[in-house]
Each structure stands twice: as C-alpha cells, then as structure tokens.
Design a protein around this motif. Sequence first.
Motif, PDB file in Angstrom:
ATOM      1  N   UNK A  18       0.792  -1.228   0.000  1.00  0.00           N
ATOM      2  CA  UNK A  18       0.000   0.000   0.000  1.00  0.00           C
ATOM      3  C   UNK A  18       0.823   1.276   0.000  1.00  0.00           C
ATOM      4  N   UNK A  19       2.100   1.199   0.165  1.00  0.00           N
ATOM      5  CA  UNK A  19       2.915   2.416   0.168  1.00  0.00           C
ATOM      6  C   UNK A  19       3.751   2.487  -1.099  1.00  0.00           C
ATOM      7  N   UNK A  20       3.882   3.680  -1.611  1.00  0.00           N
ATOM      8  CA  UNK A  20       4.688   3.904  -2.802  1.00  0.00           C
ATOM      9  C   UNK A  20       6.031   4.485  -2.368  1.00  0.00           C
ATOM     10  N   UNK A  21       7.124   3.900  -2.820  1.00  0.00           N
ATOM     11  CA  UNK A  21       8.417   4.445  -2.419  1.00  0.00           C
ATOM     12  C   UNK A  21       8.619   5.843  -3.002  1.00  0.00           C
ATOM     13  N   UNK A  22       9.281   6.693  -2.239  1.00  0.00           N
ATOM     14  CA  UNK A  22       9.572   8.039  -2.705  1.00  0.00           C
ATOM     15  C   UNK A  22      10.955   8.033  -3.345  1.00  0.00           C
ATOM     16  N   UNK A  23      11.018   8.540  -4.554  1.00  0.00           N
ATOM     17  CA  UNK A  23      12.289   8.620  -5.257  1.00  0.00           C
ATOM     18  C   UNK A  23      12.520  10.047  -5.723  1.00  0.00           C
ATOM     19  N   UNK A  24      13.775  10.387  -5.878  1.00  0.00           N
ATOM     20  CA  UNK A  24      14.126  11.722  -6.346  1.00  0.00           C
ATOM     21  C   UNK A  24      14.988  11.581  -7.593  1.00  0.00           C
ATOM     22  N   UNK A  25      14.553  12.126  -8.719  1.00  0.00           N
ATOM     23  CA  UNK A  25      15.365  12.008  -9.937  1.00  0.00           C
ATOM     24  C   UNK A  25      16.675  12.769  -9.864  1.00  0.00           C
ATOM     25  N   UNK A  26      16.814  13.648  -8.882  1.00  0.00           N
ATOM     26  CA  UNK A  26      18.053  14.416  -8.760  1.00  0.00           C
ATOM     27  C   UNK A  26      19.164  13.626  -8.069  1.00  0.00           C
ATOM     28  N   UNK A  27      18.813  12.529  -7.403  1.00  0.00           N
ATOM     29  CA  UNK A  27      19.798  11.714  -6.701  1.00  0.00           C
ATOM     30  C   UNK A  27      20.215  10.558  -7.606  1.00  0.00           C
ATOM     31  N   UNK A  28      21.521  10.447  -7.837  1.00  0.00           N
ATOM     32  CA  UNK A  28      22.017   9.360  -8.679  1.00  0.00           C
ATOM     33  C   UNK A  28      22.481   8.205  -7.806  1.00  0.00           C
ATOM     34  N   UNK A  29      21.931   7.033  -8.055  1.00  0.00           N
ATOM     35  CA  UNK A  29      22.333   5.834  -7.330  1.00  0.00           C
ATOM     36  C   UNK A  29      23.511   5.164  -8.012  1.00  0.00           C
ATOM     37  N   UNK A  30      23.981   4.048  -7.449  1.00  0.00           N
ATOM     38  CA  UNK A  30      25.169   3.390  -7.995  1.00  0.00           C
ATOM     39  C   UNK A  30      24.984   2.864  -9.413  1.00  0.00           C
ATOM     40  N   UNK A  31      23.771   2.446  -9.782  1.00  0.00           N
ATOM     41  CA  UNK A  31      23.562   1.909 -11.119  1.00  0.00           C
ATOM     42  C   UNK A  31      23.608   3.013 -12.171  1.00  0.00           C
ATOM     43  N   UNK A  32      23.087   4.171 -11.842  1.00  0.00           N
ATOM     44  CA  UNK A  32      23.130   5.296 -12.775  1.00  0.00           C
ATOM     45  C   UNK A  32      24.565   5.762 -12.956  1.00  0.00           C
ATOM     46  N   UNK A  33      25.334   5.819 -11.879  1.00  0.00           N
ATOM     47  CA  UNK A  33      26.722   6.254 -11.971  1.00  0.00           C
ATOM     48  C   UNK A  33      27.526   5.311 -12.860  1.00  0.00           C
ATOM     49  N   UNK A  34      27.305   4.005 -12.736  1.00  0.00           N
ATOM     50  CA  UNK A  34      28.038   3.043 -13.557  1.00  0.00           C
ATOM     51  C   UNK A  34      27.578   3.087 -15.005  1.00  0.00           C
ATOM     52  N   UNK A  35      26.303   3.399 -15.235  1.00  0.00           N
ATOM     53  CA  UNK A  35      25.807   3.498 -16.604  1.00  0.00           C
ATOM     54  C   UNK A  35      26.532   4.616 -17.343  1.00  0.00           C
ATOM     55  N   UNK A  36      26.836   5.709 -16.640  1.00  0.00           N
ATOM     56  CA  UNK A  36      27.523   6.830 -17.261  1.00  0.00           C
ATOM     57  C   UNK A  36      28.963   6.483 -17.629  1.00  0.00           C
ATOM     58  N   UNK A  37      29.513   5.414 -17.063  1.00  0.00           N
ATOM     59  CA  UNK A  37      30.880   5.012 -17.348  1.00  0.00           C
ATOM     60  C   UNK A  37      30.951   3.959 -18.458  1.00  0.00           C
ATOM     61  N   UNK A  38      29.825   3.534 -18.986  1.00  0.00           N
ATOM     62  CA  UNK A  38      29.805   2.479 -19.994  1.00  0.00           C
ATOM     63  C   UNK A  38      30.463   2.971 -21.283  1.00  0.00           C
TER      64      UNK A  38
END
Length: 78
Positions: A18-38
């Motif tokens: 019943x709860x939706x997780x809160x996410x912020x598009x301004x915060x880069x997680x580890x997967x996004x950081x590694x994607x930028x290094x591909x």
Amino acid sequence: MSDMTEQEAMELDELLTKTTPEVSPSVEGPFIKHRNMMIILDQLSSQYLKAKMLETKESPSEIISGMIRREIGLAKAV
C-alpha cells in the motif's frame, strides 16, 4: 534471526503493497553512476579482451585496469 509470525508477515506485506516508495530524480544511485561510465568497444578490442579473460581468468575491469596502470607507468618513465 527468528522467523516472522504470520501476523508480522501480513503487516509487512500490507505496508509494502500500500505504500509507494519516494524517489528523487536528482539523486544518482550506484547503477546510474556506472551506466555513465559504460563504453562501447570495437570488434578487435572486444575479441582481445575476451581472449585475455579466458587466458588470465581475470574480469574485464581487472584487465583494463592493468593495461591503464602499465600505460601510466610507461608515461612516467618517459
């Protein structure tokens, strides 16, 4: 760690359902950081890297890291 009771499991399921997780598009997680290094390798580089992996049993990251360290060592020697 003890197992959850049936009641605790139902409460956890209800909370997560019943709860939706809160996410912020301004915060880069580890997967996004590694994607930028591909990077994309050409066919020759890819085949060389695969052959080295099979020969040395090292990961692509380990092989590339070693190559870069050797290159830096050669540059310092010059």
